[in-house]
Enzyme design. Structure first.
Site, PDB file in Angstrom:
ATOM      1  N   CYS A  16      15.997  -6.887  -4.870  1.00 40.11           N
ATOM      2  CA  CYS A  16      14.758  -7.662  -4.974  1.00 40.11           C
ATOM      3  C   CYS A  16      13.650  -6.840  -5.633  1.00 40.11           C
ATOM      4  O   CYS A  16      12.963  -7.304  -6.519  1.00 40.11           O
ATOM      5  CB  CYS A  16      14.355  -8.123  -3.571  1.00 40.11           C
ATOM      6  SG  CYS A  16      12.614  -8.420  -3.342  1.00 40.11           S
ATOM      7  N   CYS A  19      10.514  -4.101  -1.843  1.00 42.97           N
ATOM      8  CA  CYS A  19      10.407  -2.828  -1.107  1.00 42.97           C
ATOM      9  C   CYS A  19      10.934  -1.712  -2.009  1.00 42.97           C
ATOM     10  O   CYS A  19      11.975  -1.871  -2.641  1.00 42.97           O
ATOM     11  CB  CYS A  19      11.242  -2.853   0.166  1.00 42.97           C
ATOM     12  SG  CYS A  19      10.738  -4.077   1.371  1.00 42.97           S
ATOM     13  N   CYS A  92      12.238 -12.622   4.700  1.00 52.33           N
ATOM     14  CA  CYS A  92      11.810 -11.348   4.115  1.00 52.33           C
ATOM     15  C   CYS A  92      11.028 -10.573   5.167  1.00 52.33           C
ATOM     16  O   CYS A  92      10.158 -11.123   5.835  1.00 52.33           O
ATOM     17  CB  CYS A  92      10.945 -11.608   2.885  1.00 52.33           C
ATOM     18  SG  CYS A  92      10.111 -10.124   2.266  1.00 52.33           S
ATOM     19  N   GLN A 216      -6.823 -10.405  -0.679  1.00 53.66           N
ATOM     20  CA  GLN A 216      -5.860  -9.355  -0.369  1.00 53.66           C
ATOM     21  C   GLN A 216      -4.719  -9.885   0.495  1.00 53.66           C
ATOM     22  O   GLN A 216      -4.934 -10.690   1.395  1.00 53.66           O
ATOM     23  CB  GLN A 216      -6.557  -8.195   0.365  1.00 53.66           C
ATOM     24  CG  GLN A 216      -7.559  -7.429  -0.492  1.00 53.66           C
ATOM     25  CD  GLN A 216      -6.914  -6.377  -1.390  1.00 53.66           C
ATOM     26  OE1 GLN A 216      -5.711  -6.361  -1.585  1.00 53.66           O
ATOM     27  NE2 GLN A 216      -7.718  -5.506  -1.946  1.00 53.66           N
ATOM     28  N   GLU A 266     -18.720  -9.801 -11.876  1.00 57.39           N
ATOM     29  CA  GLU A 266     -17.297 -10.136 -12.040  1.00 57.39           C
ATOM     30  C   GLU A 266     -17.123 -10.956 -13.313  1.00 57.39           C
ATOM     31  O   GLU A 266     -17.937 -11.831 -13.601  1.00 57.39           O
ATOM     32  CB  GLU A 266     -16.827 -10.935 -10.814  1.00 57.39           C
ATOM     33  CG  GLU A 266     -15.500 -11.616 -10.925  1.00 57.39           C
ATOM     34  CD  GLU A 266     -14.346 -10.653 -11.143  1.00 57.39           C
ATOM     35  OE1 GLU A 266     -13.592 -10.876 -12.108  1.00 57.39           O
ATOM     36  OE2 GLU A 266     -14.202  -9.687 -10.359  1.00 57.39           O
ATOM     37  N   ASP A 314     -14.077  -1.639  -7.305  1.00 60.21           N
ATOM     38  CA  ASP A 314     -12.705  -1.890  -6.864  1.00 60.21           C
ATOM     39  C   ASP A 314     -11.925  -2.430  -8.058  1.00 60.21           C
ATOM     40  O   ASP A 314     -11.632  -3.622  -8.148  1.00 60.21           O
ATOM     41  CB  ASP A 314     -12.722  -2.906  -5.702  1.00 60.21           C
ATOM     42  CG  ASP A 314     -11.355  -3.115  -5.072  1.00 60.21           C
ATOM     43  OD1 ASP A 314     -10.392  -2.442  -5.496  1.00 60.21           O
ATOM     44  OD2 ASP A 314     -11.243  -3.966  -4.169  1.00 60.21           O
ATOM     45  N   CYS A 341      -6.336   1.080  -6.017  1.00 61.16           N
ATOM     46  CA  CYS A 341      -4.952   0.743  -5.651  1.00 61.16           C
ATOM     47  C   CYS A 341      -3.965   1.431  -6.586  1.00 61.16           C
ATOM     48  O   CYS A 341      -2.762   1.184  -6.519  1.00 61.16           O
ATOM     49  CB  CYS A 341      -4.744  -0.773  -5.657  1.00 61.16           C
ATOM     50  SG  CYS A 341      -5.175  -1.561  -7.210  1.00 61.16           S
TER      51      CYS A 341
END
Length: 389
Positions: A16, A19, A92, A216, A266, A314, A341
């Site tokens: 997949c 993970c 999942c 999020q 934004e 961010d 991130c």
């Protein structure tokens, strides 16, 4: 004690791609801490990573595609990372359990109502994919059925059957998408049930979540992330705050209780519209949102002698461009709180900011995506050189 991966090893690991780490959860945190320190400890000592107490079934946004196998069975599953292939999956370990049950019901109803998955090679069939969103604190569910055309046979009966099976669903929308790319969405939406959005709360503030708005996917860790960002900012009641890449206004709205004024900037028009609605919903009188490029906006502020005391930024995973960071330095805020991130792009941007007169004072890693290689960081930077304004 965090759950180990051995309790929840997924048979689809590697196939997949959702993970990327199969080690026990404590080992994953050790790996993420080491990666953070390897790349970022040159700037300041890194704090201990904040992990999840229960690092499974945390995703409040679930998307599954559909196809018909050679035996003419309808199969649902997850789009494989980096390809257009669907990996069959019914449960999942990262996804909300109820969302997976709703998808199983949709698959059954498709057979009953003779609704077939869209086939991009033949341009036949109707349902492209389904997206489900959950309000973590409210328990509300939004179901979005993404179709290849607006015609939906037995639409009312299909909706009624789905609601009968899952009364937890508060709204259902049909999104019409002509784009052949997987998991994309179109502009046209048809409301099938409810208000067309759900609500959730973060840090005591309420936010509207529609099918296409950004929110999020890990609400438990997001709350920790945003609380950490506000805490590091050490806001004063007189501060003027600038929230760059503000999205639907979450950070700025949370910060508005602690400062004098907030400006959210934004480029995405839809996100700005959502941000304005969210500010009204939370009765925020000291915040305004602008649809503009953050870097150009800061350049103009500096040019006209405008100031900001604290800047939250961010950016997307690939970080900020040099022009944005140079604009930030021209504006010369007292503090910058950088939420990242992408750890590699963060290292690059901290180097640039150091050359522009900003020093990292604290780096706090937060595990927003257990069982993946991603590491989220909140960094407090302070201006060390006096800039003429």
């Amino acid at each position: 004690m965090p759950h180990s991966m051995s309790e929840t090893t997924c048979r689809l690991f590697k196939r997949c791609g959702g993970c990327q780490l199969k080690e026990s959860y404590p080992e994953q945190l050790v790996w993420k801490q080491a990666k953070t320190e390897r790349l970022l400890s040159q700037f300041v000592r890194c704090e201990k990573i904040i992990g999840m107490k229960r690092p499974v079934h945390y995703r409040n946004k679930v998307q599954h595609g559909f196809y018909t196998n050679p035996s003419r069975q309808i199969i649902s599953g997850i789009y494989q990372s980096g390809s257009g292939k669907i990996v069959p999956c019914e449960i999942c370990m990262l996804e909300d359990v109820q969302a997976d049950k709703i998808i199983a019901t949709i698959r059954t109803l498709m057979r009953s109502f003779k609704i077939f998955p869209y086939n991009p090679h033949t341009d036949k069939g109707l349902l492209r994919h389904v997206m489900i969103r959950k309000g973590h604190h409210t328990g509300e569910y939004l179901v979005c059925l993404v179709t290849s055309k607006s015609t939906f046979p037995a639409r009312k009966n299909f909706t009624a059957a789905l609601l009968k099976e899952h009364p937890c669903i508060t709204t259902i929308v049909q999104n019409v998408c002509k784009n052949p790319m997987p998991l994309t969405m179109g502009e046209q939406e048809i409301l099938l049930h409810g208000k067309g959005y759900i609500e959730d709360s973060i840090c005591g503030k309420t936010f509207r979540i529609s099918a296409r708005s950004f929110y999020q996917v890990n609400p438990v860790q997001t709350e920790i992330l945003y609380r950490t960002a506000i805490e590091l900012a050490g806001l004063r009641k007189t501060d003027r705050v600038l929230d760059c890449y503000c999205g639907t206004g979450t950070i700025g709205i949370i910060a508005s209780d602690h400062c004098g004024e907030v400006l959210g900037v934004e480029l995405n028009e839809t996100a700005v519209a959502d941000a304005i609605k969210n500010a009204r919903r939370n009765h925020c009188e000291n915040i305004q949102f602008l649809c503009e490029d953050s870097g150009r906006f800061m350049e103009r502020m500096a040019k006209y002698g405008e100031t900001a005391d604290v800047v939250f930024t961010d950016p997307p995973r690939n970080g900020s461009d040099k022009r944005f960071l140079e604009s930030l330095a021209k504006l010369a805020p007292r503090k910058v709180v950088y939420i990242s991130c992408g750890i590699e792009s963060l290292e690059r941007d901290l180097q640039i900011l150091r050359n522009l007169g900003y020093r990292a004072r604290k780096i706090q890693p937060v595990d927003l995506f257990p069982h993946t290689k991603h590491v989220e960081n909140v960094v407090l930077l302070e201006r060390t050189e006096t800039k003429s304004r």
